[in-house]
Write an enzyme that holds these catalytic residues in place. Structure first.
Site, short mmCIF file in Angstrom:
data_model
loop_
_atom_site.label_atom_id
_atom_site.label_comp_id
_atom_site.label_asym_id
_atom_site.label_seq_id
_atom_site.Cartn_x
_atom_site.Cartn_y
_atom_site.Cartn_z
N TRP A 150 -18.41 12.14 17.23
CA TRP A 150 -17.58 12.39 16.07
C TRP A 150 -18.23 13.44 15.18
CZ3 TRP A 150 -15.55 6.97 14.11
CH2 TRP A 150 -14.62 6.50 15.05
N THR A 153 0.86 -1.19 0.00
CA THR A 153 0.00 0.00 0.00
C THR A 153 0.88 1.23 0.00
OG1 THR A 153 -0.01 0.15 2.41
CG2 THR A 153 -1.72 -1.19 1.39
N LYS A 193 -12.92 14.34 17.05
CA LYS A 193 -13.47 13.60 18.20
C LYS A 193 -13.77 14.59 19.31
CE LYS A 193 -10.89 10.17 16.04
NZ LYS A 193 -9.80 10.39 15.05
N GLU A 199 -5.77 -3.75 0.98
CA GLU A 199 -5.86 -4.74 2.06
C GLU A 199 -7.04 -5.70 1.87
OE1 GLU A 199 -5.20 -1.59 2.39
OE2 GLU A 199 -3.78 -1.19 4.02
#
Lengths: 548, 548
Positions: free
Chosen positions: B446, B189, B441, B334
């Site tokens: 959130w 990645t 946060k 992934e």
């Protein structure tokens, strides 16, 4: 080098979880005669949890014990399809079409502990139940009087009602993490010889087969599909369609016990399926109905036909008169069951396309196929060389239940011997011409009995022709033609042989001919070739022998 | 109870064998600038056997050694995709877009022994080669002068020509029976922070992912598909399309290095693909070209867009002006990479259908998804609760190459933390709103920075708005809005906050505001939020603080 991928097993419970959440609004509609009852996949998921709790908590099912079904295609059978394997037990779909002694043999061989039964099938199960020695519990789905089961169980077998058992059970179950290679479901083949033999599908094989079923090259199931699943759930897992439907979110229409042309037509008009699957006889019945009644079948564009070869006339009739494509598929209980689907490859049109559609179809990547000669040696996949078809792959069985070693009659060097004889083309299309036991092995070459029969029956004097192999001192086997002439026709053996000579190689022509009033038939109406061979051996047939 | 199924491993060599025989007449067309060169899948199979012989016999590749590619999308790269894993070695697709030091780091980390390179990429590879300490052989595909590689290799690295190596090699190879969980291919990645991290796909994960790619719910590949595979083969395995194509017999059209609107349009007109896949920027470029030139795109009915979110305007433009459906997909290196595809579920039409298409899409059965709060606890999948998306499944990585244990920053309790924040609907549709590292946060709740930015940029006075979380003694973090006003506009912080108050909850509104001339950007043109946070911390920004 080990991969870094997660070790996530392929489990039926994962298919259930996916289908009942992500596709929770998809539905199974069960035909009840005058309309359908409906259950969403979310409800199937909740009901499966309740059934699992009932089986474990009330009936004491633990570990990999077998839970059998004796049911039509309906929502409750679908619930059992998911609940039993997901909890770690093994689903055994009993074939309601077998004789009671066969049902009892199979249930006992599989050590079934519980049987779920549709109440409309109580009388049938009651006949087999006294000999089902391992069964301890029967669960009745529906309202009919369970008295015949109590009588048949003779005090040994407890009888429960589905609704009572499931009432007040939790609608969630903590499905265990299983080994994907553990057995999930059992199905017995109704072989024509010997006792039925069991195949134990694994969670892994069900997953891999389900995904394959959904591919465009196979059945092409997706979230917008409504599948009319006529193939019995007691026969080769209804071709795996119930699991595939939950995997991709296709809705299901299930006929329960209403399998004639008229109710099937009513289901199509009312439930608007986009795809259907069944054996040819069902479609023949439906075609007759559609040809004689006004039915809106516009939702239905494709039907998959398998189980036995579909007459080309039926395929053309559906295409031309009802705008429905009939797609040939081939498989076996031993193959989960998908072996091949006859979709037209890229570039083929017109007659070429139809020729592909008449074949048994093309194998997917998960099914390696080859044809072999009498010595077991591989033959060329050239579309003309004839041999016995062998297959292998992750959803093909490698042995039968209870056998420590693969039966050499059915397995060879890791391949399943299908018992079918035919050709394999370079591009993977299978054309089956005969059963291996009926093919005539003459001097190391194979002669198709079916090909001879078809050629003979094209003669105007011939009503029926059955060809079998009989012992021959020089060639091992040679064909014997048993012929029923049409009334008033008197074609001789010489004349018929000359007729064949125009179409077949000389060494394929029968020397032995018997003219009979009728060919003996099996209980399902096929030529009883075993009987013909026995009659020949016993000297019962009057045989004319032409010079070879 | 063990199943009776055969123990048939899921291997890349089986996909190759199937594709190159059953689908031997399917083809890969590689664009060469003024037309395409063609190779049938039968030829790909034969060439893969030759390459495997060359790698083993001439270059001494054994066991699970790594063979890297530094190539565009073309037939030779496809050959390597199959030959290397099938022989038991591990394919490593090097990303040609990385800086030379990153390429060298990755190649060395993976212990690449051989590199296959397109001759048009020789100058680029030559820059990285001196630091690629494990490489012993480079194989050049094509005719350019390999002198820069010889110089860069400094006598340590042998340079071969593909044609010379493969000449006279046998066109069959006895592919070994491998463990399906062995590594087949490696991809690193290009993470924005830290060193690139490697993912090792297994034969099993490639098989399972390939079949999923073919499903109608995903890309819908079949034997009549012609797929224009623009997604680089050096990026997330070209979304797995090369393997899926061989599995189902879909033909491939590959652009090599011709990735601009004009040549892509020429490929579409000449090669008549039915389906395509690429990142949004390619489609933006193509749309501009199609809007200004007469091109026959009638064969192409769907394009899959992934890699980053596709602007709705682009989707509508293709649908309305060119009759091409743009389908959103989401995934990660992934995840092999397929995570979800935004196909419209049964029953949704009109605006409802479009709302589904704007999402990141719906997960398949092989991908379990959930969203979790800051404490890692699962949150409801109700389509409104925001959390970090976690996934798991058989084609999702459980760790990175070289790590003995999963990195807790990226994995938690067996789940992959995607680093994406958003919602998950009850029916499995993912809507991503932010990166986890950018979400604010605030007091256990959130706040999406992207949502605030979009709301702000809808104000007529605002040219650009970048929102980041900054430390707050009471709430842990609070949003800081960095705003570039349009020329001549003078909206105040109060005015902008009041504007937001009409659309967002009060606790989400920023107190801290900074008006700047330009928002700092990364090399790929995204807001550089790390830099904005650093500027704030360093006191460089002139911040207005409104009462909370």
């Amino acid at each position: 080098m080990r991969s870094t991928m997660m070790d996530a097993p392929l489990l039926v419970s994962r298919i259930l979880e996916h289908g009942s959440t992500v596709h929770g609004t998809a539905e199974v509609a069960t035909w009840r005669g005058d309309g359908a009852s409906r259950m969403t996949y979310a409800e199937v998921g909740a009901t499966a949890a309740r059934l699992a709790h009932a089986l474990r908590d009330d009936l004491g099912v633990t570990g990999d014990q077998r839970v059998a079904t004796f049911m039509w295609n309906n929502a409750e059978h679908l619930v059992a399809y998911f609940a039993v394997p997901s909890m770690g037990a093994v689903l055994h779909t009993l074939n309601i079409r077998l004789f009671p002694d066969q049902v009892a043999y199979i249930a006992t061989h599989a050590e079934d502990r519980v049987v779920l039964v549709d109440s409309t099938l109580i009388p049938l199960l009651a006949k087999a139940l006294p000999e089902m020695s391992t069964v301890e519990h029967v669960v009745v789905v529906g309202g009919a009087d369970p008295a015949p089961l109590l009588a048949a169980g003779d005090g040994r077998i407890a009888v429960h009602r589905w609704d009572d058992l499931l009432r007040d059970k939790p609608d969630r179950y903590d499905w265990p993490e299983l080994d994907e290679r553990d057995a999930a479901a059992l199905c017995y083949t109704s072989g024509t010889t010997g006792n039925p033999k069991g195949v134990a599908y694994s969670h892994r094989s069900i997953w891999l087969h389900s995904v394959q079923i959904c591919l465009p090259e196979s059945f092409g199931l997706g979230p917008t599909t409504r599948e009319l699943a006529i193939v019995p759930m007691f026969h080769a897992m209804s071709w795996g369609i119930p699991y595939a439907a939950f995997l991709t979110g296709a809705s299901l229409v299930m006929p329960d016990r209403f399998l004639q042309g008229a109710p099937i037509a009513a289901m199509i008009a009312a439930e608007r399926p986009t795809l259907a699957g069944a054996v040819p006889t069902i479609w023949t019945d439906l075609l007759n109905y559609l040809d004689n009644n006004e039915v809106d079948t516009s939702s239905l564009t494709e039907v998959i036909v398998g189980g036995s070869a579909c007459p080309p006339a039926l395929m053309h009739a559906f295409a031309e008169r009802h705008q429905i494509d009939v797609i040939h598929a081939w498989g076996m209980t031993e193959m989960s069951p998908l072996g091949s689907v006859a979709r037209v490859p890229a570039g083929a049109t017109g007659d070429a396309a139809w020729r592909y559609r008449y074949t048994q179809g093309r194998v997917p990547a998960g099914v390696a196929a080859r044809i072999v000669g009498p010595d077991g040696k591989p033959l060329p996949a050239d579309g003309t060389t004839v041999g016995e078809l062998e297959v292998r792959g992750p959803w093909v069985t490698g042995r039968y239940v209870g056998d420590d070693e693969p039966d050499p009659e059915k397995f060879r060097n890791g391949w399943l011997r299908t018992g079918d004889v035919g050709t394999l083309s370079a591009d993977g299309f299978i054309t089956l011409t005969d059963r291996a036991k009926d093919v005539i092995k003459s001097g190391g070459e194979w002669i198709s009995s079916v090909e001879l029969e078809n050629a003979l029956m094209a003669h105007p004097a011939v009503l029926e022709a059955c060809v079998v192999g009989v012992p021959d001192p020089r060639w091992d086997e040679r064909p014997l033609a048993t012929v029923v002439r049409r009334e008033g026709a008197d074609a001789s053996a010489e004349e018929l042989r000359d007729f064949l000579a125009g179409q077949l190689a000389r060494w394929q022509l029968p020397e032995r001919w018997a003219f009979v009033d009728a060919v003996p038939k099996t209980s399902v109406g096929k030529f009883d070739k075993k009987r013909v061979r026995a009659d020949y051996a016993a000297g019962i047939l009057a045989v004319t022998e032409l010079p070879g």
